[in-house]
Design an enzyme around this catalytic site. Structure first.
Site, short mmCIF file in Angstrom:
data_model
loop_
_atom_site.label_atom_id
_atom_site.label_comp_id
_atom_site.label_asym_id
_atom_site.label_seq_id
_atom_site.Cartn_x
_atom_site.Cartn_y
_atom_site.Cartn_z
N SER A 1 -0.50 0.43 1.12
CA SER A 1 0.17 -0.06 -0.29
C SER A 1 0.92 -1.22 -0.01
O SER A 1 0.81 -2.01 0.52
CB SER A 1 0.40 1.13 -0.92
OG SER A 1 0.63 0.70 -2.31
N ASP B 1 -10.30 2.58 -4.78
CA ASP B 1 -8.92 2.33 -5.15
C ASP B 1 -8.84 1.28 -6.14
O ASP B 1 -9.38 0.07 -5.85
CB ASP B 1 -8.34 2.03 -3.87
CG ASP B 1 -6.55 1.83 -4.30
OD1 ASP B 1 -6.22 2.56 -5.13
OD2 ASP B 1 -5.95 1.01 -3.42
N HIS C 1 -7.16 5.09 -2.40
CA HIS C 1 -5.79 4.56 -1.84
C HIS C 1 -5.41 5.22 -0.65
O HIS C 1 -4.94 4.50 0.42
CB HIS C 1 -4.83 4.66 -2.86
CG HIS C 1 -3.38 3.68 -2.68
ND1 HIS C 1 -3.51 2.43 -2.62
CD2 HIS C 1 -2.36 3.87 -2.24
CE1 HIS C 1 -2.33 1.76 -2.57
NE2 HIS C 1 -1.47 2.69 -2.42
#
EC number: 3.4.16.-
Length: 574
Positions: free
Chosen positions: A172, A441, A507
Site C-alpha cells: 500500500s 484490489d 490488497h
C-alpha cells in the site's frame, strides 16, 4: 594486549545483551509450540534518540542464523506493521476472543527472518519521548525516520544481522516508503564517509503499491468499467464527452477529480467528474456494499464474534450485514467450536460451511482488526512485548491504523518515478525489485502499478521479457502472471523488476492467497543472482506444511477450535 582483548570481550558481551534483551520470553495466549524466537523492542529513529520506533522480529523457522532478513512496512499512511504481522504474513493469528493466538502455517518467516517496523513515529507502539500525542508526518520525515531506525537496528538492536543479506518489503503506502528508503540506503552504501552499516542490500518488494496517484486513478477508471461498475451508455458518454475520442487507455481521467489530502480523490463535481465518480469510488464510507480491498470478498456477518470495537484508526475496511440475535450467536459459535476432532466433521460436513463471509478462514478478515486491537491493548501482552511505561504514561492505545496520523499526513510525492530512477542509476551491485499485486484490489490496482513500472523500465532502458503464468506448486493451479524487465546500468549492475499478479487476491495478498504468497516471497529472496526467477519453483518453499505441536490447554473448546482452524487453513489452495 590482555587489556585490549578484555575490552573487546566486554564489548561483545554488551552488544549481545543489547540484542537479546528484546527477546519475547512468553507470548500470552500462544496455542502452539513455536520453533523460532521472536523479539520486540525499540530502535532510535532520530540522532538524539527522542523518536522511538517499535519493532518486532520473528526469526526464520528454517535457519535463522543464515537466512536473509526481510523488513516489512504496512502503509496507510498511519497503519501499524503489527497489523501485517497478526493479520497477514506473520506466524501468529489472533482468535476472536482477542486473547489467544493460533498458527498461520503460511507465514513469511518460513525461510526468512522478518522484521516489522511500526512507522512513522506515532504509529502503534512508536512514540516521541518529548511530545505526547505526536502525530505529524510527511514523506521526507518518514523516509529519514525509517533510514535512521534501520541503521540503529543493525548497529545497536540486533547487530548480528549487520552482514546479513536483507530485503525491504511492504504494501500500500509502502509504495512510497520503500522506493524512498531504498534510494537512501543505496546512497548510504555508496557514501564512504557515513556508510550504511549493512551493504548486503539485494532487493525490494512492493505489494499493491501506492506509487503513482494519477496513474492509479486512471487505471481504476478502466478497471471498474471492465468489471461491470458502469452501464454501456454511461461508458460511451464518458468516451464521447470526457476523453473525446482519445485512447482511454492513456487518457488522464484524474483531471476531473479533486482531493483534500492528495491521497483520497473524488469527482470534482463537473459533468465528467460526476460520470467517473462511480468508477473511482472505493467505498471509503463503508456504505456501498463491497470491500474496496478485495472486490469479490464479503463479510456477511461479523457480529457473531464477541470482539470489542476497534481502538480506532482505519477508514472502513470491511462492511457487514445486520447483526443477529444472541441466541443465533451462541448457536453459530458452538457450530464453529464443537468439532471435537475429525470424526464429527465426517458426520456433518455442513458444519464446515462458513456463513459469516465467502472465504474459507471463518471470515478472519471480517473481525481480525477488532481481535488484534483487543490483544495488543492488554497489559500482559504489552509487558511481554517490552512496551515501556513511558509509552503507557502518554495514555496511548495501540491502533491498527491511527487516523490522527492519516489526517495530518502530508503527501509530498505523487509519483515515485524519480526514486526508482535514482536507485537504478546509482546501484553498484546487482539488485532486484518485485512489484506484486492482488488483481482484485480497487485501492491500489494492478493495472495502475503495471503502467507505472512500464514507464520506469522505459525511462531506464530496461528490456521487457514475456508475460508468463506462474503456478502454485501444491497443485499446479494458476497463481497469476509475471513479467520481467531487466538491464544493466552505467555501473554494470544488473537490475531486474519482476511485475507479478496474484490471481484472486486483493490488497492484502499474504492473507487472501496465503500459500502462493509465501511461495512468491521465498523464491524472490532465495533465487540466485542474475537469473530469471521461477516463481513456480518448489526449491525454496515446501507446500506440504507441517503444523507445530499444540501447547497444553485446560480448555478443550479452545483446542477444538484451534484444530478446526488448522484443518481449514491447510485446505487453502488460494
Amino acid at each position: 594486549m590482555c587489556r585490549t582483548l578484555l575490552g573487546v570481550a566486554f564489548l561483545v558481551v554488551t552488544v549481545l545483551s543489547q540484542g537479546e534483551k528484546d527477546l519475547i520470553q512468553n507470548l500470552p495466549g500462544l496455542l502452539f509450540k513455536a520453533n523460532f524466537k521472536s523479539y520486540s523492542g525499540y530502535v532510535d529513529a532520530n540522532a538524539n534518540g527522542t523518536w522511538k520506533m517499535h519493532y518486532m522480529l520473528t526469526e526464520s523457522r528454517s535457519n535463522p542464523d543464515t537466512d536473509p532478513l526481510l523488513v516489512w512496512f504496512n502503509g496507510g499512511p498511519g497503519c501499524s506493521s503489527l497489523g501485517g504481522l497478526f493479520e497477514e504474513l506473520g506466524p501468529f493469528y489472533v482468535n476472536f476472543d482477542g486473547q489467544t493466538l493460533y498458527e498461520n502455517p503460511y507465514a513469511w518467516n518460513a525461510k526468512a527472518n522478518v522484521l516489522y517496523l511500526e512507522s512513522p513515529i506515532g504509529v502503534g507502539y512508536s512514540y516521541d519521548t518529548t511530545t505526547p500525542g505526536y502525530f505529524q508526518a510527511n514523506d521526507d520525515q518518514s523516509a529519514a525516520q525509517n533510514y535512521q531506525a534501520l541503521t540503529n537496528f543493525f548497529n545497536v538492536a540486533q547487530p548480528k544481522y549487520t552482514n546479513r543479506t536483507f530485503y525491504l518489503s511492504g504494501e500500500s503506502y509502502a509504495g512510497i516508503y520503500i522506493p524512498m528508503l531504498t534510494d537512501l540506503i543505496v546512497q548510504g552504501i555508496n557514501n564512504p564517509n557515513q556508510p550504511f552499516p549493512n551493504k548486503n542490500f539485494q532487493g525490494s518488494a512492493i505489494g499493491n503499491g501506492f506509487m503513482n496517484v494519477a496513474g492509479l486513478l486512471n487505471a481504476l477508471t478502466l478497471w471498474s468499467a471492465y468489471h461491470g461498475r458502469v452501464s454501456e451508455q454511461n461508458w460511451a458518454d464518458i468516451k464521447a464527452n470526457c476523453s473525446k475520442g482519445a485512447d482511454v487507455d492513456s487518457f488522464d481521467f484524474s483531471q476531473f477529480t479533486t482531493s483534500q489530502n492528495k491521497i483520497d480523490y473524488v469527482g470534482d463535481g463537473s459533468y465528467c467528474g460526476n460520470l467517473i465518480q462511480p468508477l473511482i469510488s472505493q467505498n471509503a464510507l463503508g456504505n456501498e456494499g463491497f470491500d474496496q480491498y478485495n472486490f469479490y470478498q464479503e463479510c456477511y456477518d461479523k457480529s457473531v464474534f464477541q470482539a470489542p470495537p476497534p481502538a480506532g484508526g482505519k477508514r472502513h475496511k470491511r462492511s457487514a450485514m445486520q447483526g443477529v440475535s444472541s441466541v443465533q450467536k451462541n448457536l453459530q459459535y458452538q457450530q464453529l467450536g464443537n468439532f471435537q476432532g475429525t470424526s464429527n466433521l465426517a458426520k456433518n460436513t455442513a458444519t464446515l460451511v462458513n456463513r459469516f463471509s465467502n472465504d474459507n478462514q471463518f471470515g478472519y478478515f471480517c473481525w481480525n482488526e477488532d481481535a488484534v486491537s483487543k490483544y495488543l491493548n492488554s497489559d500482559n501482552v504489552q509487558n511481554a512485548l517490552n512496551i515501556p511505561q513511558a509509552w503507557k504514561d502518554q495514555k496511548n492505545t495501540w491502533e491498527d491504523c491511527r487516523m490522527s496520523i492519516y489526517n495530518n499526513y502530508t503527501l509530498k510525492y505523487n509519483t515515485t518515478n524519480r526514486f526508482f530512477n535514482n536507485i537504478i542509476t546509482n546501484l553498484t551491485t546487482d539488485f532486484r525489485f518485485l512489484i506484486y499485486n492482488g488483481d482484485v484490489d480497487t485501492v491500489c490496482n494492478y493495472l495502475g502499478d503495471a503502467k507505472h513500472i512500464l514507464q520506469v523500465a522505459k525511462d531506464n532502458g530496461l528490456t521487457s521479457g514475456p508475460r508468463t503464468p506462474w503456478y502454485y506448486s501444491n497443485n499446479q493451479q494458476l497463481a497469476g502472471y509475471v513479467q520481467t524487465y531487466s538491464g544493466k546500468n552505467k555501473n554494470n549492475a544488473m537490475i531486474t523488476i519482476d511485475l507479478l499478479t496474484v490471481k484472486g487476491a486483493g490488497h492484502m495478498v499474504p492473507y487472501d492467497r496465503a500459500g502462493p504468497s509465501v511461495q512468491m516471497i521465498s523464491n524472490f529472496v532465495w533465487a540466485p543472482k542474475n537469473v530469471v526467477i521461477n516463481y513456480t519453483s518448489q526449491d525454496n518453499f515446501n507446500p506440504n506444511i507441517q503444523l507445530s505441536d499444540l501447547v497444553d490447554s485446560g480448555s478443550s473448546s479452545t483446542v477444538a477450535f484451534f484444530i478446526s482452524m488448522f484443518a481449514v487453513l491447510l485446505n487453502i489452495v488460494f
